[in-house]
Design an enzyme around this catalytic site. Structure first.
Site, short mmCIF file in Angstrom:
data_model
loop_
_atom_site.label_atom_id
_atom_site.label_comp_id
_atom_site.label_asym_id
_atom_site.label_seq_id
_atom_site.Cartn_x
_atom_site.Cartn_y
_atom_site.Cartn_z
N PHE A 140 0.84 -1.29 0.18
CA PHE A 140 -0.15 -0.12 -0.22
C PHE A 140 1.32 1.21 -0.17
O PHE A 140 1.80 1.20 0.73
CB PHE A 140 -0.58 -0.40 0.96
CG PHE A 140 -1.84 1.34 1.26
CD1 PHE A 140 -3.21 1.14 0.03
CD2 PHE A 140 -1.49 2.23 1.54
CE1 PHE A 140 -3.98 1.94 0.15
CE2 PHE A 140 -2.84 3.61 1.58
CZ PHE A 140 -3.77 3.12 0.36
N ASP A 225 9.53 2.95 1.27
CA ASP A 225 7.66 3.19 1.65
C ASP A 225 8.43 3.13 3.70
O ASP A 225 7.05 2.53 3.73
CB ASP A 225 6.80 3.15 0.84
CG ASP A 225 5.68 3.56 1.83
OD1 ASP A 225 5.24 4.00 2.75
OD2 ASP A 225 4.45 3.45 1.21
N LYS A 254 2.85 10.11 8.41
CA LYS A 254 1.93 9.80 9.50
C LYS A 254 2.59 10.23 10.51
O LYS A 254 2.69 11.43 10.98
CB LYS A 254 1.73 8.31 9.89
CG LYS A 254 1.38 7.38 8.80
CD LYS A 254 1.19 5.92 8.16
CE LYS A 254 -0.09 4.94 7.72
NZ LYS A 254 -1.50 5.77 8.06
#
Ligand SMILES: Cc1ncc(COP(=O)(O)O)c(C=O)c1O
Length: 405
Positions: A140, A225, A254
């Site tokens: 993702f 990532d 995040k």
């Protein structure tokens, strides 16, 4: 005027684009690892805004920093640079492999920049046809069109017309599969060192080292990532630091702002040099508010106390889960690192994660899932022992109720 109406969960269905299925209660206040909803019901928060609130809700130092900066300078645009952005960039460089930083506002934007940079570097430094990106099933990387196309869950990329081209997907942790597709036309291999949304699956040591070697052999860039796994979540500042494998580009978001939106793409001088003025950009990226909060969040998180505390909390969560499993026998495996933990449901409970989440919320516990069959735990890195114990008691109760429903 909406201010004159009572706002409740039904309002969501009336006014919002129907892309989410939010819980049937609305949180209105948070403090540390506790949350309260509109009715005053209290919850223990094991989700942390999906691995964002590394220091919990409304950490007093972050709140103060934000207040102070809000009275100085909020936004200035990239027509100017600003002190907080330069300070945060320097901190990230000092703490990692990186020599250059690009700031954006979300994980997807950081990845979008990473993929564009990799393509630009391969095209300008090697050959115009060196454009293939190798990515992984279940990965993702965000919801922009490029990032859903690189992501390994086709359902997110379908139904929007022609996708960006020259992207191939292979199974994660399968070095032979990478070996079979990589060649001199490969521009980059992109992966999460620990797949988050896709199932809390850590890369094996052998896989990461092998992928690094294959990238070097074919002059392809390795992109990590670390939007979910970064900023202390695994007990090191970045997960790659557990493996001793350095990427060429890393994305982080995040937890970087402890809840204030900010992301960054990190890379080396040599790769950054493939970009020139005007090649990429964003209006809000690197704004002083976000960067000031990011500086303070990073200073707090990147300390031995916080990072070592993650390991201790990991052990507490796993022990509590094992105890729950001895009672109910519903899990087949616990996996992940630090405070990115997945509890995989046994075959007979496949597809039931959402039901357990709902029951947990009724018992006053906020939890996540990863897919349909894995419970995911991403609490604050400084959640207290009492809150872990309390949250696990609520989970125990939720599972007991759910099994007896
Ligand atoms: C590994 C990873 N990359 C990228 C993203 C996308 O980040 P954002 O939602 O901030 O765009 C996420 C979000 O969950 C993620 O977990």
């Amino acid at each position: 005027m909406i201010e004159n109406k009572a706002i409740n969960r039904n309002t969501y269905d009336q006014v919002m684009l129907p892309i989410y299925a939010p819980a049937n209660f609305i949180p209105v206040r948070g403090q540390g690892s506790r949350l309260w909803d509109q009715q005053g019901k209290e919850y223990v928060d094991f989700a942390g805004g999906i691995a964002v609130l590394a220091l919990g809700h409304c950490h007093p130092v972050l709140v103060n920093t934000l207040k102070q900066q809000s009275e100085k300078l909020w936004h200035i645009s990239n027509i100017f640079t600003n002190e907080p952005a330069l300070t945060l960039a320097q901190k990230l460089i000092d703490a990692t492999f990186a020599q250059k930083v690009f700031f954006a506002n979300s994980g997807a934007e950081a990845n979008e920049a990473a993929f564009k940079l990799a393509r630009r570097y391969a095209i300008t430094r090697h050959h115009p046809t060196k454009t293939r990106i190798i990515a992984f099933h279940q990965a993702f990387h965000g919801r922009t069109f490029f990032t859903v196309s690189v992501g390994g869950q086709p359902k997110y990329a379908e139904g929007f017309g022609p996708n960006p081209a020259d992207i191939v997907h292979v199974p994660f942790n399968d070095l032979d599969a990478v070996r079979a597709v990589i060649d001199d036309r490969t521009c980059a291999v992109v992966l999460e060192p620990i797949q988050g949304e896709g199932g809390v699956t850590p890369a094996t040591m052998e896989f990461l080292h092998g992928v690094r070697e294959l990238c070097d052999k074919h002059q392809a860039l390795l992109i990590f990532d670390e939007v979910q796994s970064g900023v202390g979540r695994t007990g090191k500042l970045y997960a790659y630091q557990h493996y001793g494998v350095q990427p060429d580009i890393l994305t982080t978001a995040k937890a970087l702002g402890g809840g204030f939106p900010i992301s960054a793409m990190l890379t080396t001088d040599a790769i950054a040099a493939a970009m020139e003025t005007g090649a990429h950009g964003t209006t809000y990226g690197g704004n002083p508010l976000a960067c000031t909060v990011g500086c303070v969040a990073l200073d707090i998180i990147n300390t031995p106390e916080v990072l070592m505390g993650v390991e201790k909390r990991h052990d507490m969560v796993i022990q509590a889960l094992e105890k729950i499993d001895q009672k109910y026998g519903i899990f087949q495996e616990f996996r992940g690192k630090g405070l990115l933990i997945g509890a995989v449901l046994k075959a007979e409970y496949q597809g039931k994660a959402k039901e357990i989440l709902q029951q947990a919320a009724e018992q006053g516990l906020i939890l996540l899932s990863a897919g349909d069959s894995i419970l995911r735990f991403t609490p604050s890195l400084i959640i207290s022992e009492d809150e872990i114990t309390e949250g696990m008691m609520r989970l125990d109760m939720a599972i007991s109720r759910w099994l007896n429903k």
